[in-house]
Enzyme design. Structure first.
Site, short mmCIF file in Angstrom:
data_model
loop_
_atom_site.label_atom_id
_atom_site.label_comp_id
_atom_site.label_asym_id
_atom_site.label_seq_id
_atom_site.Cartn_x
_atom_site.Cartn_y
_atom_site.Cartn_z
NE ARG A 192 -33.52 12.44 -40.26
CZ ARG A 192 -32.34 12.48 -40.86
NH1 ARG A 192 -32.28 12.50 -42.18
NH2 ARG A 192 -31.23 12.49 -40.18
NE ARG A 237 -25.65 14.08 -45.68
CZ ARG A 237 -25.23 13.69 -44.49
NH1 ARG A 237 -24.21 14.29 -43.93
NH2 ARG A 237 -25.81 12.69 -43.86
CD GLU A 294 -27.91 12.03 -46.95
OE1 GLU A 294 -26.70 11.76 -47.04
OE2 GLU A 294 -28.45 12.40 -45.90
#
Ligand code: FAD
Ligand code: UDP
Length: 384
Positions: free
Chosen positions: A255, A286, A309
């Protein structure tokens, strides 16, 4: 000294590589070659000063050092001084801010009640409404502990955004990383020691690499140069394990993250270092505001910098987090079997072990590799 002469070669200038290189230079008094393919030291802990605002930020996401491991704490403080920062996170649900992870303040605000700590269990029993059997995945575990309302508000869509996966396909262990507190404790971490290096992480790495016996080559891929290195050199490899074996069994998936940066003409944008956005309508997970990581610094008052993010599963160039799926674990086992047959090579770190390590765990791993691997090997070969 030519690169062909080094008996100790470290691949990667992240925390794993830096600590092992420091140990070899200081404890064995031997030259070490550190090979780094990026244009900077420090791996994912790298920090820099933003030129527009003068604010120290972490390029690969906010890094808070925390540990209860005394050996690691004593070791790392020889190279940096930590400030007094304590990590606290807020979560923005339906335009209201809640303390996170879930604690008594979160529950009282969310349900508009005024519970005492000793009333929480009975209240949670009414909202949980029971679940069938032993929870076997993230969703079942979250509902079993918190009930569906809190799960859907704070976890479900955040987890979908973060992992790009259905929470029913993720292990319960990911949910269990977060505490559920029946008091007003709003600390993110439980650890005994915590902080951010006052002079930033990059300064910490410069100190780890300060020994003249350590040579760091930036912008250099180990695989472009390995044919020129000493054949029997002791190799500490902190790159991806599948790459070391030419992906012969296939690629491990990762990821990755993308950060969108914005300079805002305000002293303080959000009042906290990190605010989570758990709603499905907001694409990012976030917002980071790094000025709050350094309460001891007198930053300018007219500007701040923020980073939104975004999470990308297996789409970006940079591997960040291992994806805990069965197929990845099977692949990893095959590579680890190959790795066990290699002599004089130590493979570790988050890329080498394909494992999420916090910084203190990476340092612990590096010290262990030096003490139980490199040191005995050196004693055997060189009779040090
Ligand atoms: P890395 O830092 O990834 O270093 C590996 C290095 O090897 C890289 O620089 C890479 O370029 C280099 N490399 C790879 N292949 C090659 C090659 N072929 N040739 C040359 N060089 C190569 N931990 C905490 O304790 N607190 C936190 O708050 C925290 N936040 C995090 C947030 C994010 C978004 C992420 C991803 C991690 C976070 N961590 C945190 C974990 C922390 O980043 C790791 O513990 C640490 O960076 C691991 O160090 P490493 O040396 O194993 O790996
Ligand atoms: N999580 C969530 N909502 C949040 C924060 C975290 O649903 O506001 C979930 C998410 O799936 C995450 C897990 O809880 O992976 C564990 O949280 P942690 O802080 O350990 O996240 P990570 O280190 O994975 O970013």
């Amino acid at each position: 000294m030519d690169i062909t002469d080094y008996s100790y070669v470290v691949v990667g200038s992240g925390l794993l590589g830096a600590v092992v290189a420091e140990r070899i230079a200081s404890q064995l008094d031997q030259p070490v070659l550190v090979i780094e393919k990026r244009d900077h030291i420090g791996g994912n802990c790298y920090s820099a000063v933003d030129p527009a605002t003068g604010i120290e930020y972490h390029r690969y996401g906010t890094h808070i050092f925390h540990t209860s491991n005394e050996k690691v704490w004593n070791y790392i403080r020889r190279y940096t001084t930590f400030n007094s920062y304590r990590h606290k996170v807020l979560s923005c649900y339906n335009d209201r801010l809640y303390q996170f992870p879930i604690n008594l303040e979160t529950i009282n605000r969310f349900y508009n009640v005024n519970l005492k700590p000793y009333e929480v269990d009975a209240f949670m029993d009414t909202v949980r409404k029971g679940g069938a059997g032993e929870p076997s995945n993230f969703e079942e575990q979250a509902i079993a502990r918190l009930g569906r309302d809190l799960y859907e508000a704070f976890f479900k869509y955040y987890t979908v955004k973060q992992w790009q996966a259905d929470p029913r396909d993720l292990p319960a262990s990911i949910f269990n990383r977060l505490p559920f507190r029946k008091n007003y404790d709003d600390n993110y971490f439980f650890d005994r020691w915590q902080g951010i290096p006052e002079k930033g992480y990059t300064d910490l790495f410069q100190r780890l690499f300060a020994d003249k016996k350590i040579r760091v080559m930036l912008n250099t891929d180990y695989f472009d140069l390995r044919h020129r290195l000493k054949k029997d050199a002791c190799l500490i490899y902190s790159g991806p394990i599948d790459r070391l074996f030419d992906y012969k069994y296939g690629r491990l998936s990762w990821r990755t993250l993308r950060f969108e940066q914005e300079v805002v003409d305000k002293e303080d944008y959000q009042g906290n270092a990190v605010i989570n956005y758990p709603g499905p309508d907001i694409p990012y997970t976030r917002i980071h505001e790094p000025r709050h990581l350094h309460p001891e610094k007198a930053y300018r008052k007219d500007k701040t910098i923020i980073f939104r993010e975004y999470s990308l599963a297996d789409k970006g160039d940079e591997p960040y987090y291992p994806i805990p799926s069965e197929s990845n674990q099977r692949l990893l086992a095959l590579y680890q079997q190959e790795a066990r047959m290699l002599k004089n090579i130590f493979i570790s770190g988050r890329l080498g072990d394909y494992k999420y390590y916090d910084m203190h765990q990476t340092i612990d791993k590096a010290l262990e590799i030096f003490e139980t691997g490199v040191l005995p090997l050196t004693r055997t070969i060189h009779a040090v």
